[in-house]
Design a protein around this motif. Structure first.
Motif, short mmCIF file in Angstrom:
data_model
loop_
_atom_site.label_atom_id
_atom_site.label_comp_id
_atom_site.label_asym_id
_atom_site.label_seq_id
_atom_site.Cartn_x
_atom_site.Cartn_y
_atom_site.Cartn_z
N ALA A 32 0.82 -1.21 0.00
CA ALA A 32 0.00 0.00 0.00
C ALA A 32 0.85 1.26 0.00
N GLU A 33 2.08 1.18 0.52
CA GLU A 33 2.96 2.34 0.54
C GLU A 33 3.49 2.70 -0.84
N GLY A 34 3.50 1.76 -1.78
CA GLY A 34 3.94 2.06 -3.13
C GLY A 34 5.40 2.48 -3.19
N ASP A 35 5.67 3.60 -3.89
CA ASP A 35 7.04 4.08 -4.07
C ASP A 35 7.68 4.52 -2.76
N ALA A 36 6.88 4.78 -1.74
CA ALA A 36 7.42 5.24 -0.46
C ALA A 36 7.87 4.09 0.43
N LEU A 37 7.80 2.85 -0.06
CA LEU A 37 8.13 1.70 0.77
C LEU A 37 9.53 1.77 1.39
N PRO A 38 10.60 2.07 0.64
CA PRO A 38 11.93 2.10 1.28
C PRO A 38 12.00 3.03 2.48
#
Length: 415
Positions: free
Chosen positions: A359-365
């Motif tokens: 669900a975090e998408g590109d913000a996962l890292p």
């Protein structure tokens, strides 16, 4: 100076809220679906300019662009119309006309393609918010495909797109995997040998993954991915990342406890479809973390440094104690980032945690840094409680200590 203080206060407030939500997630609480780390574009210098300028930003991952030809076409036409408008404006004025841009934006939204794109963006954003707090197991396969951009949001096109991608995977397997070793380079032979050694070691405490056919499926997925991504190739740890996808997509066909599953109960074409879905979803996940698995894995090293700095900021005594003991964050946190905690928590909890990951998408890292910081702080609180309990025992006689100590210590020990 006042603006700087307000900015710092806002950052601290956002951090504290995120940390609170992450701690609730680790404790299994039901918390509101809120994406606090989604990347946002920097605001313009002039606040009044920001109010007049329409936003054309996307609320979902760039990887999603590949899931719908209609979305790509609409975005392309939108960009062309906007650039044409701007070029006409600059011929008459030195400054852009924001009123004209607003009119163009409204025209795009009124057009069928523009309206469809706007609806899809809002649906994608809402889907991520809902999935952040967990997805019902029976919906998980479909939701994961949508979150990763593997399946298009348009249900009319979904079956056709999945069929085409699954056939493409079969072609790749036939081209790269189903060939004799004499047609492989030395590096490819060594890589396949390493994968075949790692597959039996994958999630060893779950008997399902010890089935020979399951290990063969993992081997095909990993080797095909490595060949098609030569910049990184196969790196130990990627084998763990394929396991949640395999379990989730198998759950569409197998019921009951995972320890009772047998992949041999499925026909060959279903196994092939499951492998293809795992391959493409793994590819989508790793597209956002490419530098985690390239030479020297600089992406992971960068996140470990962020984790160290965040822990120092939140709990300076813990940070100082680790330095005094000569314990480097890289020694334990590297595996956390490399395997996304799969080796650190019970496997039956992994899919729930991955609902939030995806669900975090590109913000996962960046989100992982918060997760692991909360992980450390939770362990620190547990250890502190245990130490206080031991101190209580030493100050009391045995009979009283037995009454106080065991009820308090057993939950800690069981964890």
């Amino acid at each position: 100076m006042k603006n700087s203080d307000n900015s710092s206060s806002s950052l601290d407030s956002r951090f504290n809220q995120t940390l609170k939500n992450v701690q609730g997630l680790l404790k299994g609480r039901s918390i509101p679906g809120k994406i606090l780390l989604t990347r946002r574009t920097d605001p313009p210098e002039d606040p009044n300019l920001h109010e007049r300028t329409p936003s054309f930003g996307r609320s979902f991952s760039e990887n999603d662009a590949g899931t719908s030809d209609q979305m790509d076409t609409s975005m392309g036409s939108e960009a062309r119309s906007t650039s044409k408008l701007n070029s006409n404006s600059t011929t008459t004025k030195l400054k852009p006309s924001y009123s004209n841009i607003e009119i163009a934006s409204k025209d795009v939204q009124k057009s069928p393609m523009g309206l469809e794109l706007q609806i899809l963006q809002e649906l994608q954003k809402r889907l991520r918010e809902l999935a952040w707090s967990g997805v019902p197991p029976y919906m998980r396969p479909t939701i994961w495909r949508l979150l990763l951009g593997y399946a298009p949001p348009n249900s009319d096109r979904r079956e056709g797109v999945l069929r085409r991608k699954r056939l493409e995977y079969l072609d790749c397997v036939a081209q790269f995997y189903d060939i004799p070793d004499t047609e492989r380079s030395d590096d490819e032979v060594n890589m396949l040998r390493q994968i075949s050694v790692d597959c039996p070691r994958t999630v060893p405490d779950v008997t399902f993954f010890q089935q020979e056919q399951v290990q063969k499926s993992l081997e095909r997925i990993l080797y095909t991915w490595a060949i098609r991504h030569p910049a990184s190739g196969y790196v130990q740890g990627i084998n763990d990342l394929a396991t949640p996808f395999l379990v989730v997509f198998l759950s569409e066909y197998l019921e009951g406890d995972i320890d009772n599953w047998s992949i041999s109960d499925l026909p060959a074409d279903k196994i092939s479809d499951i492998e293809a879905d795992c391959y493409w979803c793994l590819s989508k996940l790793l597209d956002g973390m490419q530098d985690h698995y390239t030479f020297a894995q600089p992406g992971i090293q960068r996140l470990v440094f962020k984790l160290k700095e965040l822990v120092r900021r939140i709990d300076e005594p813990v940070s100082r104690h680790m330095e005094e003991q000569g314990l480097e964050f890289l020694q334990f946190a590297f595996r956390w980032f490399n395997c996304l905690l799969i080796r650190e928590i019970p496997f039956h909890l992994v899919t729930r945690l991955w609902d939030t990951y995806l669900a975090e998408g590109d913000a996962l890292p960046d989100f992982l840094v918060y997760i692991y910081t909360s992980f450390l702080l939770t362990v620190r609180i547990t250890v502190t409680s245990f130490a206080l309990t031991l101190y209580t025992v030493t100050c009391l006689n045995f009979s009283i200590a037995a009454i106080i100590f065991f009820p308090l210590a057993m939950p800690v020990l069981c964890e």
